[in-house]
Design an enzyme around this catalytic site. Structure first.
Site, PDB file in Angstrom:
ATOM      1  N   CYS A  79       0.842  -1.201   0.000  1.00 59.63           N
ATOM      2  CA  CYS A  79       0.000   0.000   0.000  1.00 59.63           C
ATOM      3  C   CYS A  79       0.879   1.253   0.000  1.00 59.63           C
ATOM      4  CB  CYS A  79      -0.981  -0.031   1.166  1.00 59.63           C
ATOM      5  SG  CYS A  79      -2.360   1.129   0.978  1.00 59.63           S
ATOM      6  N   HIS A 177      -3.713  -5.339   0.411  1.00 53.23           N
ATOM      7  CA  HIS A 177      -3.179  -5.757   1.711  1.00 53.23           C
ATOM      8  C   HIS A 177      -3.179  -7.279   1.807  1.00 53.23           C
ATOM      9  CE1 HIS A 177      -2.868  -1.868   3.855  1.00 53.23           C
ATOM     10  NE2 HIS A 177      -3.798  -1.498   2.993  1.00 53.23           N
ATOM     11  N   GLU A 179      -1.925  -9.036   4.054  1.00 49.85           N
ATOM     12  CA  GLU A 179      -1.922  -9.476   5.449  1.00 49.85           C
ATOM     13  C   GLU A 179      -3.312  -9.708   6.020  1.00 49.85           C
ATOM     14  OE1 GLU A 179      -1.749  -4.895   5.709  1.00 49.85           O
ATOM     15  OE2 GLU A 179      -1.153  -6.511   4.350  1.00 49.85           O
TER      16      GLU A 179
END
Length: 546
Positions: A79, A177, A179
């Site tokens: 990001c 993202h 994660e």
């Protein structure tokens, strides 16, 4: 040599999630402020630049000197990190027409790119940004796109192609993202980066941690005596068992009962500790705490009194152990990650971070200081601890005192203990089947469950992060029991889902479960005639009412 990935934090609340995903890949990593890249980086095999609340072109944006590592080590920007690399290497970043937030699918993927090996067509990812990369860095190529984000990911196989870096290691960036759980193959992407690109050995595990830590504790403590304050929670319990394995009877634990624990908790936990072979001194100081809290209604004042009294009681017991040299704490890694160092704004403070009372003259020992909560639970299992201790929900230090609105009395604590006990037992008994993102979240939290046909079966207790009852002692409501009018207190039930407690959503519990629990509380708990359910998320609410 212990390999590690450095994650540079630019202030995003998802930075901890990146670290947790890497740890799940059995890879050690360390989160550092964006401007604290280590001078001695011999153990570092790769660098991740995380997200940020700022835009790269904002005058107040956090900036890092990329020449410290770009070219010398593989680098992944996520990001803001991807945008920062692009912005400083011939690319361009501009405000998006509208904030790009939520689920999207990768409509094009270069599966020959090392970062995307093993990806499925149309893999779902999670976007969360107000800016977008309109031109990628010099020398790189687009390797993934969505319908609305052309430059969703880029890859440069040789940092020298960007023009000013000494070294040929690859550089890459993704605007989504990986994660978060909503990026379905995010873990695959991180594994590709860590293992295939950085050469990670994946040798970080609970068993290895125990072996290494026990050795380090023996060297650190020698023949000294250690005192540890037990709370009955997961962190302090695992710390105690780990220390016990390292130094045995050199460890003395102190468990203070302030009178506001859950129903029968003091005796149950003391029995658990006895089974584990721990040397524990149990102190019932409830009379002192109730006396000092009498008539106090302000939440912050309650916390201060309980904190002060706890220190007094603990110190009085600790002083009886005249040859102690160390104080052990169950401090875990998230406790030590200070967002204040990065953004200047305190998101969360922790009671067991910040030093020791000077009058104790003890050195600090923190055997869990590198672990996340799910890793603490894995270590506990490897140590052979009982599952009910390992999977316990977080519980506030002041106990039920911050779940009683108004002043604290033994009778009000009794009422709340009974209601809370019915709620928690009900959560443990009720089984649910989960799939998709929710199943992945629960498994990642360390809940032991087997995936069958894409589903797992767990209890409601394991599905939620934290739960408990709140007594609205300052409120009375009218009710009818039999033919009689009642005028008693309402109880509010609270259950939330979360990954780190910094944000939390209210748990969507089944209606039949809520009906059963409500009926049982009203019928069995004298002093309660109404049950409510708290459907507030954090933010803007907090998990605890006080």
């Amino acid at each position: 040599m212990q390999q590690k990935i450095i994650i540079l934090d630019f202030g995003s609340q998802t930075t901890q999630l990146i670290a947790r995903r890497l740890r799940e890949l059995d890879t050690f990593c360390e989160i550092l402020p964006y401007n604290k890249f280590p001078q001695d980086d011999q153990e570092v095999i790769g660098v991740i630049l995380a997200g940020s609340p700022y835009s790269v072109y904002d005058p107040e944006a956090f900036k890092v000197d990329l020449t410290q590592f770009l070219g010398r080590l593989p680098v992944l920007g996520i990001c803001y990190g991807a945008q920062f690399i692009s912005y400083n290497n011939g690319g361009n970043v501009e405000p998006a027409g509208s904030r790009e937030y939520g689920r999207q699918n990768l409509t094009t993927i270069n599966k020959e790119c090392p970062l995307f090996r093993g990806f499925d067509n149309n893999s779902q990812v999670w976007m969360s940004h107000g800016d977008t990369i309109t031109a990628i860095p010099t020398g790189s190529e687009v390797v993934a796109s969505t319908e609305t984000v052309e430059n969703a990911a880029y890859y440069c196989s040789d940092a020298t192609l960007m023009g000013s870096y000494d070294g040929h290691q690859p550089v890459m960036g993704v605007q989504f993202h990986p994660e978060v759980f909503h990026s379905v193959q995010g873990t695959q992407l991180l594994k590709n980066f860590v293992v295939d690109i950085c050469g990670g050995r994946q040798d970080w595990s609970a068993d290895n941690y125990i072996e290494t830590t026990v050795k380090e504790l023996k060297e650190q403590i020698g023949n000294d005596r250690v005192i540890l304050g037990l709370s009955g929670g997961v962190d302090s319990s695992v710390a105690a068992v780990l220390l016990n394995r390292a130094i045995g009877n050199q460890l003395t634990c102190i468990f203070v009962d302030h009178g506001m624990l859950r129903k029968n908790e003091f005796s149950q936990v003391m029995e658990d500790y006895k089974v584990l072979g721990l040397n524990v001194i149990g102190v019932d100081a409830s009379e002192k705490f109730f006396a000092d809290l009498a008539g106090v209604t302000d939440p912050e004042q309650k916390r201060k009194i309980i904190g002060r009294d706890f220190v007094e009681v603990f110190n009085a017991e600790a002083k009886k152990i005249t040859d102690a040299k160390w104080l052990a704490q169950g401090t875990i890694y998230p406790d030590r990650i200070e967002s204040l160092n990065i953004t200047g704004k305190v998101i969360k403070s922790h009671h067991n971070v910040g030093g020791l009372p000077e009058e104790m003259h003890l050195s600090l020992c923190e055997p869990l200081k590198w672990l996340f909560k799910d890793e603490v639970r894995r270590v506990g299992r490897s140590l052979g601890m009982p599952e009910h201790l390992i999977t316990r929900h977080p519980f506030p230090g002041p106990g039920l005192a911050v779940r009683i609105l108004g002043d604290i009395t033994p009778e009000r604590v009794r009422v709340l203990q009974d209601a809370d006990d019915i709620f928690i037992r009900g959560l443990r008994d009720y089984k649910v089947k989960l799939s998709g993102d929710e199943a992945r979240r629960v498994l990642a939290a360390g809940v032991p469950a087997e995936m069958t046909d894409g589903e797992i079966e767990v209890s409601l207790y394991d599905q939620v992060w934290q739960a408990g009852a709140v007594l609205l002692a300052t409120v009375r409501s009218v009710g009818v029991m039999g033919d009689e009018r009642t005028y008693e207190h309402p109880v509010a039930l609270r259950a939330v889902t979360s990954t780190d407690a910094m944000t939390a959503d209210w748990a969507h519990l089944p209606y039949d479960f809520m009906a059963k629990v409500s009926t049982e509380i009203i019928n069995k708990v004298k002093g309660v005639n109404r049950v409510c359910y708290d459907i507030s998320s954090k933010p803007p609410a907090t998990i605890e009412w006080e």
